[in-house]
Design an enzyme around this catalytic site. Structure first.
Site, PDB file in Angstrom:
ATOM      1  N   SER A 140       0.800  -1.236   0.000  1.00 54.25           N
ATOM      2  CA  SER A 140       0.000   0.000   0.000  1.00 54.25           C
ATOM      3  C   SER A 140       0.827   1.278   0.000  1.00 54.25           C
ATOM      4  CB  SER A 140      -0.951   0.002   1.198  1.00 54.25           C
ATOM      5  OG  SER A 140      -2.051  -0.848   0.955  1.00 54.25           O
ATOM      6  N   LYS A 143       0.206   3.772  -2.745  1.00 50.10           N
ATOM      7  CA  LYS A 143      -0.819   4.813  -2.697  1.00 50.10           C
ATOM      8  C   LYS A 143      -0.201   6.213  -2.707  1.00 50.10           C
ATOM      9  CE  LYS A 143      -4.467   2.147  -0.366  1.00 50.10           C
ATOM     10  NZ  LYS A 143      -3.915   0.780  -0.433  1.00 50.10           N
ATOM     11  N   SER A 322      -5.819   3.613   4.399  1.00 52.79           N
ATOM     12  CA  SER A 322      -5.360   2.733   3.320  1.00 52.79           C
ATOM     13  C   SER A 322      -6.527   2.154   2.518  1.00 52.79           C
ATOM     14  CB  SER A 322      -4.488   1.591   3.879  1.00 52.79           C
ATOM     15  OG  SER A 322      -3.626   1.096   2.881  1.00 52.79           O
TER      16      SER A 322
END
Length: 492
Positions: A140, A143, A322
């Site tokens: 993640s 991102k 997230s």
């Protein structure tokens, strides 16, 4: 031939000599001989000075010419410049010797195949590096890149619209999905998980009023903005969609990220997010007219529209918790805006094109999705350390990324309830602002540390390979080491 000196004593009688005639002439014409004699003396003195100058070369000492009749008089000489000396070489600035090592922490077996880098955000100096230039799966942490791309291409104030337009048949309306996954099915007055989300109820009310009492005869649903497939092939669908409930099918029309529970961070998702959205749209319209898939007529009259929160708000919420679905929406919109296409496959070209606007080398980066779920994503830690310098400095609007980062011990996925930066690692609580990541075979953390000595550090740590959940604690320990060392961190 050198001439001998002669001395005449007083009272001596001069002897006859060849010079007697000359002396007699001198006595008769003294003035003429004085003038001639002076000329001779000047010639002799001049030639003597030349000879002496040649013999002493460039000596700075005064030269003298011997004289039989008076005290020696110094002869002036031209001043001679001192010999040219080489300029001293400027010594290079002293290199700081750093002595704080985290080498032992970096060798923790829980970190698996470690890829990491730390940079002094003020000077740009790389303080620590372990395979920092090697692209690896980010989980993640990706991102961060998706957010940066969205800010660059869509802009911080961009809002995603869901609209209703007139259809081609009398009484027909077309519901057009614009990609807003935050659109909520909850009625006015009830808050969904997504802060400030628009309501499909509002959209339906606007459409009904715009029809002016004309009956709605059919509904066409246009979701053509996003192309298929709706699920990234490398994702584990059962785990992500059903068990964990972190990700929906990626469609241009859905409500509440297609959560079963519209108020939960994670909740199981369906296999028909479009059908769920249409169901609530019909409910708020108060009609059960036929529904078909299609596309809106070109130039059709708009009847209703609702908009998402601006990109900055979407990024803030998605970074903190997230959220995968928001990031997939943003990556797809970036790909469309850059002209790369409207599928997962187009996101690589679209996102990388956007990132080039920040002036950081994108060599080695591969984008498989927008959320980081795919193990096919690849980013070198060295790219992240450079990007986070810009985030820290709030360049090009990237401050919103910093504001959305979880803070160790305080918020988001580093906050209470996530068992991060505990025990001795609690020393770094409040000092670490970073994005977390986890996928099969990888745990990651990347962001900014304000070290104990006040030095701002940017870092990226990837623990890859056969690793387990305890890799998170090993990462926290290593980052706490960065915190303690600050600018004294050594790569040894």
């Amino acid at each position: 031939m050198r001439e001998s000196e002669t001395t005449e004593r007083a009272g001596d009688t001069p002897a006859a000599s060849p010079f007697a005639g000359i002396l007699s002439t001198v006595r008769r014409h003294p003035l003429a001989w004085i003038i001639a004699g002076s000329a001779v003396v000047l010639v002799v003195l001049g030639s003597g000075a030349v000879a002496l100058g040649a013999s002493v070369g460039t000596s700075a000492s005064a030269s003298t010419l011997p004289s039989a009749s008076s005290t020696p008089t110094p002869t002036p000489t031209r001043p001679v410049a001192a010999p040219t000396r080489p300029l001293p070489v400027v010594a290079p600035a002293a290199t700081k010797i750093r002595t704080c090592s985290v080498s032992g922490l970096a060798q923790d077996g829980r970190l698996g195949n470690l890829e990491a880098q730390v940079v002094n955000a003020k000077t740009g100096a790389v303080l620590f590096d372990r395979n920092g230039g090697k692209p690896g799966p980010t989980a993640s942490v990706l991102k961060t890149l998706t957010s940066a791309a969205a800010l660059k291409v869509l802009g911080p104030d961009y809002r995603v619209s869901t609209t209703v337009v007139k259809g081609s048949a009398p009484g027909q309306i077309v519901l057009v999905g614009g990609g807003d996954v935050t659109l909520s099915r909850l009625p006015d007055g009830q808050a969904s998980f997504y802060t400030g989300a628009p309501k499909i109820q509002d959209l339906a009310n606007q459409a009904r009023q715009a029809m002016g009492g004309q009956p709605i005869t059919s509904i066409v649903v246009d979701t053509s903005l996003f192309g298929g497939p709706v699920w990234q092939p490398s994702w584990d669908e059962h785990e992500e969609r059903v068990v964990e409930g972190s990700t929906s099918y990626i469609t241009a029309l859905q409500v509440d990220g297609d959560r079963n529970d519209p108020t939960a961070i994670e909740s199981p998702r369906t296999t028909d997010p479009v059908g769920r959205a249409v169901q609530y749209f019909q409910q708020y319209l108060g009609t059960n007219v036929p529904v078909t898939q299609g596309t809106a007529p070109a130039g059709a009259q708009q009847l209703a529209a609702v908009q998402s929160q601006p990109v900055t708000a979407l990024i803030d919420q998605a970074m903190s918790v997230s959220d995968n679905t928001i990031m997939e929406e943003l990556a797809r919109l970036v790909a469309i805006k850059t002209g790369a296409g409207n599928t997962f496959a187009a996101e690589n070209a679209g996102v990388i094109s956007a990132l080039k606007g920040y002036g950081i080398d994108t060599t080695g980066i591969h984008i498989a999705d927008g959320s980081g779920l795919s193990g096919d994503n690849a980013v070198p830690p060295s790219y992240l350390t450079r990007l986070f310098v810009k985030v820290l400095n709030r360049e090009n609007g990237l401050g919103v990324v910093y504001d959305g980062l979880p803070v160790a011990g305080q918020s988001g996925t580093l906050g209470p309830g996530y068992a991060r930066f505990t025990g001795a690692n609690a020393a770094a609580r409040g000092a670490v602002h970073a994005k977390t990541g986890w996928i099969d075979h990888g745990y990651t953390l990347s962001g900014i540390v304000t070290a104990a000595d006040g030095t701002p550090l940017t870092f990226a740590v990837f623990a890859l390979g056969p690793v387990s959940d305890n890799a998170k604690q090993a990462i926290d320990t290593l980052v706490t080491g960065f915190y303690h060392c600050g600018d004294n961190l050594t790569n040894n």
